[in-house]
Design an enzyme around this catalytic site. Sequence first.
Site, PDB file in Angstrom:
ATOM      1  N   ASP A  14      -2.729  -1.952   5.441  1.00  0.00           N
ATOM      2  CA  ASP A  14      -3.191  -1.566   6.771  1.00  0.00           C
ATOM      3  C   ASP A  14      -4.702  -1.468   6.885  1.00  0.00           C
ATOM      4  O   ASP A  14      -5.231  -1.397   7.980  1.00  0.00           O
ATOM      5  CB  ASP A  14      -2.573  -0.227   7.190  1.00  0.00           C
ATOM      6  CG  ASP A  14      -2.837   0.875   6.168  1.00  0.00           C
ATOM      7  OD1 ASP A  14      -3.555   0.626   5.176  1.00  0.00           O
ATOM      8  OD2 ASP A  14      -2.317   1.992   6.361  1.00  0.00           O
ATOM      9  N   ASP A  42       0.853  -1.173   0.000  1.00  0.00           N
ATOM     10  CA  ASP A  42       0.000   0.000   0.000  1.00  0.00           C
ATOM     11  C   ASP A  42       0.900   1.238   0.000  1.00  0.00           C
ATOM     12  O   ASP A  42       2.074   1.170   0.362  1.00  0.00           O
ATOM     13  CB  ASP A  42      -0.889  -0.019   1.251  1.00  0.00           C
ATOM     14  CG  ASP A  42      -1.990   1.018   1.207  1.00  0.00           C
ATOM     15  OD1 ASP A  42      -2.348   1.446   0.092  1.00  0.00           O
ATOM     16  OD2 ASP A  42      -2.476   1.405   2.273  1.00  0.00           O
ATOM     17  N   ASP A  68      -7.497  -4.143   2.483  1.00  0.00           N
ATOM     18  CA  ASP A  68      -6.338  -4.977   2.188  1.00  0.00           C
ATOM     19  C   ASP A  68      -6.504  -6.410   2.675  1.00  0.00           C
ATOM     20  O   ASP A  68      -5.731  -7.286   2.280  1.00  0.00           O
ATOM     21  CB  ASP A  68      -5.084  -4.387   2.853  1.00  0.00           C
ATOM     22  CG  ASP A  68      -4.708  -3.035   2.288  1.00  0.00           C
ATOM     23  OD1 ASP A  68      -4.831  -2.860   1.064  1.00  0.00           O
ATOM     24  OD2 ASP A  68      -4.308  -2.150   3.059  1.00  0.00           O
TER      25      ASP A  68
END
Length: 903
Positions: free
Chosen positions: A637, A346, A641
Amino acid sequence: MTVTLYDERTKTGTLMLSEAARDWHAMSKDAALAALDTAPEGLSAGEAALRLEQYGPNTLPSPKGTPPILRFLAQFNNALIYFLLAAALAALLLDHAVDAAVIVLVVVVNAVVGFVQEGRAEKALSGMESLLTDKAHVLRGGIRDSVDAAALVPGDVVTLDAGDRVPADLRLLRVRGVAVEEAALTGESVASEKHEEPAETAASLADRASMAYSGTLVARGQATGVVVATGSATEIGRISKLLHAVPSITTPLLRQIDAFANRLTLAIFAAGVALYLFAITLRDFDRVDALISVVALAVGAVPEGLPAVITITLAIGVQRMAARKAVIRKLPAVETLGATSVICTDKTGTLTRNEMMVTRVVAGEDEFAVSGIGYAPDGVITATAGSGDAVPPDIVRCGALCNDAHLRLVGGIWTVTGDPMEGALLALARKAGIDDERLRQEWRRIDEIPFDATYRLMATLCRTDEGRCLAFVKGAPEAVLALGATDTQASSWNAAIDRAASEGERVLGFAMREVPGDTQRLDFALLQGATMLGVMGFIDPPREEARLAIAECRSAGIAVKMITGDHAATALAIARQLDLADDPKALTGAQIEAMSDEELAEAVPATAVFARASPEHKLRIVRAQQSRGAIVAMTGDGVNDAPSLKQADVGTAMGVSGTEAARQASEMVLLDDNFASIVAAVREGRTVYDNIRKVIAWTLPTNGGEAIAVVLAILVGFALPMTATQILWINLVMTVTLGLVLAFEPPELGIMQRPPRKRDAPLLSSFLLWRVVLVSVLFAAVVLAVFFGAQRMGDSVEEARTLVVNMLIIAEIFYLFNVRYLHMRSLTFEGTKGTRPVLIAIACVIVAQLAFTYLPPLQEVFESRPISLRDGLILLVIGAALFLLLEAEKIVMRKLGWFEELN
């Protein structure tokens, strides 16, 4: 849009939403209310109760956990373990209770370690469930009421205030300056502005400004919305279903150990049966004696301590990871990290600091670059264009006064309370030498126009004690320019705006207008004719340690892919700053949507950035790379995800900013949210895998040498050079001492300059297999030479066997120093001095062997006899000769270039 189903219990019709009603973001407010058969005043209490019975509570289903007893028994589900237990049973039936007890003890210890390390059941769904709020404010029959969030139903009208967590998926009906933090769901680093107008049907999740989704947080403003989905039907619920549907991944090490154990078990079983038949038919062995000999073969051939040592090696890797701020939740993930060939990460908070910072100020013809890190008021403002030497104070003052945020120093770290971009403006003011707190005292706020997505600006009315009154404006550059800039001025400003936007910066415009000193109310009419002060570019700055870590990844042959919900231009700008690739290319969610799985698999190797990605896209991206043979580590996070974290070979969640759902779906959690920690974990994973290979390369020749000696004894018809009990003594003593110290070995030089190993790379490489065969033959030759030589010198069989056991121990000690370095010479000062664990282990082995050889109780159990000093010195000379021979072999093999891993 709706159908009516007859309810037999109530004799009334009930509402059932059709699939077409899923595009709530593209529907008008009136259409959404009509589809839900509700009104702006909300549902009646009776109708809400009926719908609650129909749709069920606004909660996520809890997964069924695996009973502890089944998790413990699963630790025994391995062919090698089955064979060991069978050997233990055979030993027990043949009155070899010591052999049986030790074998069972080793198996049980291995199972307990695995059970403890992997004992935490999957709790990802319950982690998501914690995102649902306990209470919600609803309108029931036009009366505001507070109810349990679990009691919400489609059609309920909910009110939201700043700081509320959205209790269900809502189609917004009335919006007043609302921004919602959706980073956990979409990956956006900046709060999403909301409005009432429908979005495009094809809009991605991050662009659905007319929606507020369950589990997200209202950063500011007030809103009213109608519930369109609850529980499992919400976006969080859909992600929960995706996560629940993702199968558990078997790690490369587990696959290789299982395959190796199956082949070894079949080979030993087949050899045992053949030898047993040979012994009783051609050598006239007694059936019991033949069976005892076969058990000796099994004990000698099976590396009974290997599973436990491998598990301990992994556990030591876990401890080292913890020291590097990486917590391993599932033991084999340590090794899998060493095989990682792709890291999908990410952007927000992982590669970047998740702290907005002003990086560019444009005021007229002057342009300035701003340095610094995050919200810390430390940095330099440097002129880069124009004739100005310092930033005009008016634009800095405007940013500080048209602002609701506050900067605070907490524990030595600067943090912001309020909007991140407003916090960045306060940091800029302090860099420019302006005390924002004192400035607010000098310029008291009289009135304000809060930011609203409809007009895309915020304005404040401030007055000094002397009576001077100014209106300060900040907002989207085009909205601020529309207040008074001419076409020529707008064209000039747009060039600067486009330049900043092309580099991935978020741009705000600033303006100011002097108004009469007695003005008390601020309206849009007063803002007309405001003077444009300039524009500022904001970035979420990349972490410096992430840039260095990415460089290390690239040198190690590991590709890094950024997967984000942010815009492509912003993501590409960060990718270039981080040197993610030589020329990073991007794919957007819309482009991914249009691709087949095969087309996506073809596109992923050349793509460094995936922008505007939804949870489904992330899952497809990970699977696409796995379909090409890649071993994928995924960092993230947010709730969005979680499915891809579970699908990845190593899901890596953030421990500080990460959601509980992401942490529970992962194999590893980074305590410091630092991308550099995962690279350190990869290095540690490679070290662990090297050490496991060293354990195997060291363990198997002992078993191989013993097995060859036993097989030759049966085939040729001479006495066994070692009894089964003595073989077990060697294996047990060596495994828990010298075998274990290899788990503590530091990384070899150049470990991060090697390319990642392939997914299907065998645990026993061609070089390792050659090494095992060669050393096994050498050990067997030395054992038989000592056995027959001792008897030729007049020693009894018991004395000869004692010399054989000590010879094997000495050979293993010298071989340990050779195998400590598989990729380089061991005959160096560093290689021969050994590590502290090696020296301690050798001391323990020496004590154990002295007890084995000279202690009467052990002589009774193991049928050992004392040996002379002269015989001991001869054994040491033979061991040293073996070491030098194997060092020479390593040099020759490297020069011949037969094995790729030595080059």
